[in-house]
Write a protein that holds these residues in place. Sequence first.
Motif, PDB file in Angstrom:
ATOM      1  N   VAL A 142     -10.765  -0.443   8.332  1.00 33.98           N
ATOM      2  CA  VAL A 142     -10.216  -1.247   7.810  1.00 33.98           C
ATOM      3  C   VAL A 142     -10.970  -1.283   6.107  1.00 33.98           C
ATOM      4  O   VAL A 142     -12.074  -1.160   6.007  1.00 33.98           O
ATOM      5  N   VAL A 143      -9.711  -1.497   5.065  1.00 31.51           N
ATOM      6  CA  VAL A 143      -9.896  -1.345   3.968  1.00 31.51           C
ATOM      7  C   VAL A 143      -9.478  -2.479   3.347  1.00 31.51           C
ATOM      8  O   VAL A 143      -8.236  -2.746   3.125  1.00 31.51           O
ATOM      9  N   PHE A 195      -5.045  -1.248   5.596  1.00 32.42           N
ATOM     10  CA  PHE A 195      -5.127  -1.491   4.221  1.00 32.42           C
ATOM     11  C   PHE A 195      -4.897  -3.182   4.196  1.00 32.42           C
ATOM     12  O   PHE A 195      -3.650  -3.419   4.436  1.00 32.42           O
ATOM     13  N   ILE A 196      -5.827  -3.965   3.429  1.00 33.57           N
ATOM     14  CA  ILE A 196      -5.480  -5.253   3.569  1.00 33.57           C
ATOM     15  C   ILE A 196      -5.530  -5.767   2.189  1.00 33.57           C
ATOM     16  O   ILE A 196      -6.912  -5.601   1.537  1.00 33.57           O
ATOM     17  N   PHE A 220      -0.937   3.705  10.205  1.00 31.97           N
ATOM     18  CA  PHE A 220      -1.260   2.612   8.827  1.00 31.97           C
ATOM     19  C   PHE A 220      -0.735   1.298   9.215  1.00 31.97           C
ATOM     20  O   PHE A 220       0.658   1.273   9.461  1.00 31.97           O
ATOM     21  N   LEU A 221      -1.466   0.377   8.718  1.00 34.98           N
ATOM     22  CA  LEU A 221      -1.186  -0.955   8.717  1.00 34.98           C
ATOM     23  C   LEU A 221      -1.410  -1.709   7.427  1.00 34.98           C
ATOM     24  O   LEU A 221      -2.612  -1.502   7.033  1.00 34.98           O
ATOM     25  N   PHE A 222      -0.342  -1.941   6.595  1.00 38.84           N
ATOM     26  CA  PHE A 222      -0.564  -2.587   5.254  1.00 38.84           C
ATOM     27  C   PHE A 222      -0.393  -4.141   5.595  1.00 38.84           C
ATOM     28  O   PHE A 222       0.690  -4.557   5.723  1.00 38.84           O
ATOM     29  N   ILE A 223      -1.384  -4.915   5.113  1.00 39.23           N
ATOM     30  CA  ILE A 223      -1.266  -6.379   5.083  1.00 39.23           C
ATOM     31  C   ILE A 223      -1.421  -7.094   4.041  1.00 39.23           C
ATOM     32  O   ILE A 223      -2.319  -6.728   3.160  1.00 39.23           O
ATOM     33  N   ASN A 224      -0.623  -7.968   3.550  1.00 40.20           N
ATOM     34  CA  ASN A 224      -0.649  -8.730   2.440  1.00 40.20           C
ATOM     35  C   ASN A 224      -1.242  -9.823   2.969  1.00 40.20           C
ATOM     36  O   ASN A 224      -0.854 -11.043   3.522  1.00 40.20           O
ATOM     37  N   GLY A 225      -2.666 -10.026   2.761  1.00 40.69           N
ATOM     38  CA  GLY A 225      -3.581 -10.935   3.283  1.00 40.69           C
ATOM     39  C   GLY A 225      -3.554 -12.282   2.509  1.00 40.69           C
ATOM     40  O   GLY A 225      -3.998 -13.312   2.910  1.00 40.69           O
TER      41      GLY A 225
END
Length: 174
Positions: free
Chosen positions: A81-82, A24-25, A57-62
């Motif tokens: 990828v969401v 989730f980005i 799960f990978l949570f990224i602040n893009g």
Amino acid sequence: MVTNLLKDKLLQQLPRNSNAKVVFIGIGSELRGDDAVGMVIVNRLAELAKSAGCPRFLFINGGSAPENFLGEIREFQPEMVVFIDAAVLGATPGTVKVIDTSREKITGISFCTHTLPLAIIAGYIQQTVPCEIFVIGIEPVDISFNPDYVLTQPVAQAAEEVFQAIAAYAGLSC
């Protein structure tokens, strides 16, 4: 209601396999009011995931340059990828639209403050990682310069519902 939309369109398509990986980005700018909505959601999810230990799960602040995280996404090898972003959809503020990029082009939607267009980033990911790509777009009220980056009420409400739906899917305690 946003949560039902997410459950109907996105969450039922998310991998149910307990080993499937999902990124989730959140995308946006903290200096542009509602444009920060994707980052607000992902930051909250990342905080919950940190304490829960969610390796799938990978949570990224893009931020405004999500392309800076393409290597991390490739290395993670997700099944999905969401992207979560403010998107000018021509709808009522706070409206959420879930876009399956395999069925719908994202070039006609105005995403707010990216260095590279989201369509280019999504296309690159699809060429390098065999995964599905979705976009959760939230109609903003105000994306003008606002160093306090307070979300407007309709966008904050949509953000809460999106957050709750994804947290429930990921098994994160709220």
